[in-house]
Design an enzyme around this catalytic site. Structure first.
Site, PDB file in Angstrom:
ATOM      1  N   SER A 140       0.834  -1.204   0.000  1.00  0.00           N
ATOM      2  CA  SER A 140       0.000   0.000   0.000  1.00  0.00           C
ATOM      3  C   SER A 140       0.864   1.247   0.000  1.00  0.00           C
ATOM      4  CB  SER A 140      -0.874   0.000   1.251  1.00  0.00           C
ATOM      5  OG  SER A 140      -1.540   1.225   1.380  1.00  0.00           O
ATOM      6  N   TYR A 153      -1.159  -0.693  10.127  1.00  0.00           N
ATOM      7  CA  TYR A 153      -1.210  -1.056   8.698  1.00  0.00           C
ATOM      8  C   TYR A 153       0.062  -0.588   7.971  1.00  0.00           C
ATOM      9  CZ  TYR A 153      -3.511  -1.284   4.035  1.00  0.00           C
ATOM     10  OH  TYR A 153      -3.861  -1.552   2.730  1.00  0.00           O
TER      11      TYR A 153
HETATM   12  P1  NAP Z   1     -11.403  -5.972   0.382  1.00  0.00           P
HETATM   13  O1  NAP Z   1     -12.296  -5.561  -0.738  1.00  0.00           O
HETATM   14  O2  NAP Z   1     -11.739  -5.614   1.772  1.00  0.00           O
HETATM   15  O3  NAP Z   1     -11.187  -7.558   0.263  1.00  0.00           O
HETATM   16  C1  NAP Z   1     -10.366  -8.178   1.189  1.00  0.00           C
HETATM   17  C2  NAP Z   1     -10.124  -9.592   0.746  1.00  0.00           C
HETATM   18  O4  NAP Z   1      -9.166 -10.183   1.652  1.00  0.00           O
HETATM   19  C3  NAP Z   1     -11.372 -10.444   0.820  1.00  0.00           C
HETATM   20  O5  NAP Z   1     -11.290 -11.412  -0.215  1.00  0.00           O
HETATM   21  C4  NAP Z   1     -11.243 -11.115   2.188  1.00  0.00           C
HETATM   22  O6  NAP Z   1     -11.912 -12.372   2.298  1.00  0.00           O
HETATM   23  C5  NAP Z   1      -9.750 -11.334   2.237  1.00  0.00           C
HETATM   24  N1  NAP Z   1      -9.245 -11.497   3.600  1.00  0.00           N
HETATM   25  C6  NAP Z   1      -9.242 -10.592   4.605  1.00  0.00           C
HETATM   26  N2  NAP Z   1      -8.689 -11.141   5.711  1.00  0.00           N
HETATM   27  C7  NAP Z   1      -8.364 -12.411   5.384  1.00  0.00           C
HETATM   28  C8  NAP Z   1      -7.784 -13.480   6.089  1.00  0.00           C
HETATM   29  N3  NAP Z   1      -7.439 -13.358   7.376  1.00  0.00           N
HETATM   30  N4  NAP Z   1      -7.599 -14.660   5.454  1.00  0.00           N
HETATM   31  C9  NAP Z   1      -7.948 -14.810   4.145  1.00  0.00           C
HETATM   32  N5  NAP Z   1      -8.487 -13.826   3.421  1.00  0.00           N
HETATM   33  C10 NAP Z   1      -8.707 -12.647   4.034  1.00  0.00           C
HETATM   34  O7  NAP Z   1      -9.916  -5.406   0.170  1.00  0.00           O
HETATM   35  P2  NAP Z   1      -9.193  -4.798  -1.128  1.00  0.00           P
HETATM   36  O8  NAP Z   1      -9.429  -3.357  -1.125  1.00  0.00           O
HETATM   37  O9  NAP Z   1      -9.500  -5.615  -2.314  1.00  0.00           O
HETATM   38  O10 NAP Z   1      -7.670  -4.999  -0.693  1.00  0.00           O
HETATM   39  C11 NAP Z   1      -6.850  -6.041  -1.205  1.00  0.00           C
HETATM   40  C12 NAP Z   1      -5.408  -5.745  -0.830  1.00  0.00           C
HETATM   41  O11 NAP Z   1      -5.042  -4.455  -1.342  1.00  0.00           O
HETATM   42  C13 NAP Z   1      -5.173  -5.660   0.677  1.00  0.00           C
HETATM   43  O12 NAP Z   1      -3.925  -6.204   1.004  1.00  0.00           O
HETATM   44  C14 NAP Z   1      -5.170  -4.165   0.957  1.00  0.00           C
HETATM   45  O13 NAP Z   1      -4.416  -3.862   2.109  1.00  0.00           O
HETATM   46  C15 NAP Z   1      -4.516  -3.659  -0.309  1.00  0.00           C
HETATM   47  N6  NAP Z   1      -4.802  -2.264  -0.614  1.00  0.00           N
HETATM   48  C16 NAP Z   1      -6.052  -1.841  -0.913  1.00  0.00           C
HETATM   49  C17 NAP Z   1      -6.274  -0.508  -1.210  1.00  0.00           C
HETATM   50  C18 NAP Z   1      -7.619   0.038  -1.588  1.00  0.00           C
HETATM   51  O14 NAP Z   1      -7.740   1.255  -1.789  1.00  0.00           O
HETATM   52  N7  NAP Z   1      -8.652  -0.758  -1.708  1.00  0.00           N
HETATM   53  C19 NAP Z   1      -5.216   0.396  -1.182  1.00  0.00           C
HETATM   54  C20 NAP Z   1      -3.949  -0.065  -0.872  1.00  0.00           C
HETATM   55  C21 NAP Z   1      -3.754  -1.398  -0.605  1.00  0.00           C
HETATM   56  P3  NAP Z   1     -13.474 -12.459   2.777  1.00  0.00           P
HETATM   57  O15 NAP Z   1     -14.285 -12.005   1.590  1.00  0.00           O
HETATM   58  O16 NAP Z   1     -13.680 -13.890   3.128  1.00  0.00           O
HETATM   59  O17 NAP Z   1     -13.605 -11.529   3.937  1.00  0.00           O
END
Ligand code: NAP
Length: 242
Positions: A140, A153
């Site tokens: 991130s 984080y």
């Molecule tokens: P999201 O929409 O909240 O989805 C999170 C995903 O991670 C879901 O598939 C969830 O599974 C899974 N997950 C969470 N905890 C878990 C665990 N303990 N074991 C297995 N699976 C788990 O998040 P996202 O925005 O797509 O983010 C994906 C990645 O990008 C993350 O690492 C996040 O930190 C990073 N990121 C996101 C952003 C952003 O703006 N969105 C920015 C920077 C970085 P369930 O569906 O079963 O809960």
């Protein structure tokens, strides 16, 4: 069968990476924590587009589950191996540090950082013996510049960036690349509560990114042609200063 494991593949960025990698001919292992319906939806989107995938439910914050479930898949599939690993699962639990509870620190570090170690170590052996692998860690902007309210984080993602650079040096000669992707603000459940209009003002391209735009970068780093790119952090953030 060429296999890709994507942690957190049930929703958001992870789902988009699953779909993209399936379109490139990989058999997808869709990991998720609890959300069966969304994981099934990722699976059916892949199958409807002519790809193949299977669900692999385990909590990336729980090393016993990783060993039991992912370990079992690896020992039961000696003909196939995971040649692309995308460590994408992640959570936030924000609070100013003065008020941050132990549980907020522990869960965010376990899910975002410890998971990298336990999942990758397990998958690495077959990459090493086959002398080929692609590891992409979703970090991130927060891990690069630090964000107030996210000491947990930011620390976790910065930790993964350090580990990415170290592991890249360990395994480079075995044909394995290790890179990180640093998204900025991407439209997913994780950012659903943010004030998009207000934040757009700070983003040079004036909008949040799409999960598919991150998936495109992941597929690039995971491609065989990206063999000379390793130990890098690629920002996908619409030009936000990082
Ligand atoms: P999201 O929409 O909240 O989805 C999170 C995903 O991670 C879901 O598939 C969830 O599974 C899974 N997950 C969470 N905890 C878990 C665990 N303990 N074991 C297995 N699976 C788990 O998040 P996202 O925005 O797509 O983010 C994906 C990645 O990008 C993350 O690492 C996040 O930190 C990073 N990121 C996101 C952003 C952003 O703006 N969105 C920015 C920077 C970085 P369930 O569906 O079963 O809960």
């Amino acid at each position: 069968m060429k296999c890709t494991l994507i942690t957190g593949g049930s929703r958001g960025i992870g789902r988009a990476i699953c779909i993209k990698m399936a379109a490139l001919g990989y058999h997808i292992l869709i990991n998720y924590k609890t959300n069966n319906d969304e994981a099934e939806k990722t699976l059916s989107l892949i199958e409807r587009a002519g790809g193949t995938a299977e669900l692999l439910q385990f909590d990336v914050a729980d090393r016993e589950q990783i060993h039991a479930i992912l370990g079992k898949w690896i020992t039961g599939n000696t003909e196939n191996y995971i040649e692309v690993l995308v460590n994408n699962a992640g959570i936030t639990d924000d609070s100013l540090m003065a008020w941050m509870a132990d549980e907020q620190w522990d869960s965010v570090l376990k899910t975002n950082l410890d998971s990298f170690f336990y999942v990758t170590r397990l998958v690495l052996n077959s990459m090493l013996s086959r002398k080929y692998g692609r590891i992409v860690n979703v970090v991130s902007l927060s891990g690069l510049k630090g964000l107030a309210g996210q000491t947990n984080y930011s620390a976790a993602k910065a930790g993964v960036i350090g580990a990415t650079k170290a592991l890249a040096q360990e395994v480079g000669r075995q044909g394995i690349t290790v890179n990180a992707l640093a998204p900025g603000f991407i439209k997913t459940d994780m950012t659903a509560d943010l004030n998009e209009k207000e934040l757009n003002a700070f983003i040079p391209v004036k909008r949040f990114g799409l999960p598919e735009e991150v998936a495109y970068a992941a597929a690039f780093l995971a491609s065989p042609e990206a063999a000379y790119i390793t130990g890098q952090v690629l920002s996908v953030n619409g030009g936000l200063y990082s």
